[in-house]
Enzyme design. Structure first.
Site, PDB file in Angstrom:
ATOM      1  N   ASN A 112       0.838  -1.206   0.000  1.00 28.02           N
ATOM      2  CA  ASN A 112       0.000   0.000   0.000  1.00 28.02           C
ATOM      3  C   ASN A 112       0.867   1.249   0.000  1.00 28.02           C
ATOM      4  O   ASN A 112       1.969   1.272   0.562  1.00 28.02           O
ATOM      5  CB  ASN A 112      -1.010  -0.001   1.153  1.00 28.02           C
ATOM      6  CG  ASN A 112      -0.406  -0.244   2.518  1.00 28.02           C
ATOM      7  OD1 ASN A 112       0.660  -0.834   2.651  1.00 28.02           O
ATOM      8  ND2 ASN A 112      -1.084   0.229   3.542  1.00 28.02           N
ATOM      9  N   ILE A 113       0.364   2.256  -0.679  1.00 27.74           N
ATOM     10  CA  ILE A 113       1.108   3.505  -0.867  1.00 27.74           C
ATOM     11  C   ILE A 113       0.170   4.645  -0.504  1.00 27.74           C
ATOM     12  O   ILE A 113      -0.786   4.931  -1.236  1.00 27.74           O
ATOM     13  CB  ILE A 113       1.581   3.642  -2.337  1.00 27.74           C
ATOM     14  CG1 ILE A 113       2.400   2.414  -2.761  1.00 27.74           C
ATOM     15  CG2 ILE A 113       2.389   4.931  -2.510  1.00 27.74           C
ATOM     16  CD1 ILE A 113       2.639   2.311  -4.265  1.00 27.74           C
ATOM     17  N   GLU A 114       0.411   5.257   0.654  1.00 30.06           N
ATOM     18  CA  GLU A 114      -0.504   6.305   1.135  1.00 30.06           C
ATOM     19  C   GLU A 114      -0.108   7.671   0.582  1.00 30.06           C
ATOM     20  O   GLU A 114       0.930   7.830  -0.060  1.00 30.06           O
ATOM     21  CB  GLU A 114      -0.529   6.294   2.664  1.00 30.06           C
ATOM     22  CG  GLU A 114      -1.070   4.960   3.179  1.00 30.06           C
ATOM     23  CD  GLU A 114      -1.363   4.928   4.659  1.00 30.06           C
ATOM     24  OE1 GLU A 114      -0.871   5.790   5.414  1.00 30.06           O
ATOM     25  OE2 GLU A 114      -2.120   4.001   5.058  1.00 30.06           O
ATOM     26  N   CYS A 130      -4.097   0.626  -2.491  1.00 27.37           N
ATOM     27  CA  CYS A 130      -3.955  -0.600  -1.695  1.00 27.37           C
ATOM     28  C   CYS A 130      -2.902  -1.525  -2.306  1.00 27.37           C
ATOM     29  O   CYS A 130      -2.625  -1.461  -3.509  1.00 27.37           O
ATOM     30  CB  CYS A 130      -5.275  -1.355  -1.645  1.00 27.37           C
ATOM     31  SG  CYS A 130      -6.562  -0.532  -0.698  1.00 27.37           S
ATOM     32  N   GLU A 185      -3.125  -4.692  -2.972  1.00 25.31           N
ATOM     33  CA  GLU A 185      -3.670  -5.594  -3.992  1.00 25.31           C
ATOM     34  C   GLU A 185      -3.729  -4.893  -5.344  1.00 25.31           C
ATOM     35  O   GLU A 185      -3.370  -5.464  -6.380  1.00 25.31           O
ATOM     36  CB  GLU A 185      -5.096  -6.031  -3.620  1.00 25.31           C
ATOM     37  CG  GLU A 185      -5.204  -6.760  -2.298  1.00 25.31           C
ATOM     38  CD  GLU A 185      -5.481  -5.839  -1.124  1.00 25.31           C
ATOM     39  OE1 GLU A 185      -4.820  -4.782  -1.017  1.00 25.31           O
ATOM     40  OE2 GLU A 185      -6.339  -6.173  -0.306  1.00 25.31           O
ATOM     41  N   CYS A 216     -10.232  -4.722   0.580  1.00 21.73           N
ATOM     42  CA  CYS A 216     -11.324  -3.740   0.650  1.00 21.73           C
ATOM     43  C   CYS A 216     -12.253  -3.931  -0.562  1.00 21.73           C
ATOM     44  O   CYS A 216     -11.928  -4.633  -1.532  1.00 21.73           O
ATOM     45  CB  CYS A 216     -10.772  -2.326   0.695  1.00 21.73           C
ATOM     46  SG  CYS A 216     -10.230  -1.695  -0.898  1.00 21.73           S
ATOM     47  N   CYS A 271     -10.763  -3.032  -4.027  1.00 21.50           N
ATOM     48  CA  CYS A 271      -9.855  -4.065  -4.552  1.00 21.50           C
ATOM     49  C   CYS A 271     -10.639  -5.274  -5.038  1.00 21.50           C
ATOM     50  O   CYS A 271     -10.298  -5.879  -6.061  1.00 21.50           O
ATOM     51  CB  CYS A 271      -8.830  -4.465  -3.494  1.00 21.50           C
ATOM     52  SG  CYS A 271      -7.624  -3.151  -3.196  1.00 21.50           S
TER      53      CYS A 271
HETATM   54  N1  THU Z   1      -5.266  -1.283   2.578  1.00 17.87           N
HETATM   55  C1  THU Z   1      -4.743  -2.127   1.636  1.00 17.87           C
HETATM   56  O1  THU Z   1      -3.595  -1.964   1.214  1.00 17.87           O
HETATM   57  N2  THU Z   1      -5.518  -3.134   1.174  1.00 17.87           N
HETATM   58  C2  THU Z   1      -6.816  -3.347   1.535  1.00 17.87           C
HETATM   59  O2  THU Z   1      -7.519  -4.117   0.909  1.00 17.87           O
HETATM   60  C3  THU Z   1      -7.335  -2.659   2.723  1.00 17.87           C
HETATM   61  C4  THU Z   1      -6.626  -1.408   3.090  1.00 17.87           C
HETATM   62  C5  THU Z   1      -4.451  -0.180   3.076  1.00 17.87           C
HETATM   63  C6  THU Z   1      -4.914   1.181   2.640  1.00 17.87           C
HETATM   64  C7  THU Z   1      -4.331   2.060   3.720  1.00 17.87           C
HETATM   65  O3  THU Z   1      -2.986   2.389   3.372  1.00 17.87           O
HETATM   66  C8  THU Z   1      -4.291   1.165   4.948  1.00 17.87           C
HETATM   67  O4  THU Z   1      -4.447  -0.160   4.483  1.00 17.87           O
HETATM   68  C9  THU Z   1      -5.364   1.470   5.967  1.00 17.87           C
HETATM   69  O5  THU Z   1      -6.608   1.486   5.363  1.00 17.87           O
END
Ligand code: THU
Length: 142
Positions: A46-48, A57, A59, A94, A97
């Site tokens: 994941n890359i915020e 996300c 995935e 999520c 995804c």
């Molecule tokens: N996140 C994912 O990478 N995959 C998911 O399916 C659920 C959420 C990440 C997004 C964000 O960076 C962190 O988890 C918290 O939501």
């Protein structure tokens, strides 16, 4: 398709991605390992983002990496995640995804492996996690 050794390779690969996860805001680290039908494993984290909504996300990072290289057929994805990278619970994908998976994966065949460790995992099909999902088939001309 996926035997135990392959599953464990996917789990190890997904866990290795936690090191690259960029999460200065949530500190919730997620790693993914996507197995293409051609045998290649595409990785993702994941890359915020400071503006929050551009966050990607793990995935989708993996799926978009594969699709951007011309690969669109997949057998399985392993997802791991937890606060500060500690895998206390399973980290299911999520809704966004799951919808992206609907675009490229066979709902009754594509396997979603949720793991907390190499020996501690659950396997679902996309259909299990996205019953009555909307996908490319719904837009087909009759
Ligand atoms: N996140 C994912 O990478 N995959 C998911 O399916 C659920 C959420 C990440 C997004 C964000 O960076 C962190 O988890 C918290 O939501």
């Amino acid at each position: 398709m996926t035997d135990t050794k392959q599953i464990q390779t996917l789990i190890e690969t997904a866990i290795a991605q936690l090191a690259f996860s960029y999460t200065p805001y949530s500190h919730f680290k997620v790693g993914a390992a996507l197995l293409a039908k051609n045998g290649t494993i595409y990785t993702g984290c994941n890359i915020e983002n400071a503006a929050y909504t551009p966050t990607n996300c793990a995935e989708r990072t993996a799926i978009f990496k594969a699709v951007s290289e011309g690969v669109r057929e997949f057998d399985a994805i392993c997802v791991v995640g937890g606060k500060d990278g500690v895998l206390e619970d399973f980290a299911p994908p999520c809704g966004v995804c799951r919808q992206v998976m609907m675009e490229f994966c066979q709902p009754d065949e594509f396997q979603i492996i949720l793991a907390k460790g190499k020996e501690d995992y659950q396997i679902y099909t996309l259909k299990d996690l996205m019953p009555q999902g909307f996908g490319p088939g719904n837009l087909k001309e009759r």
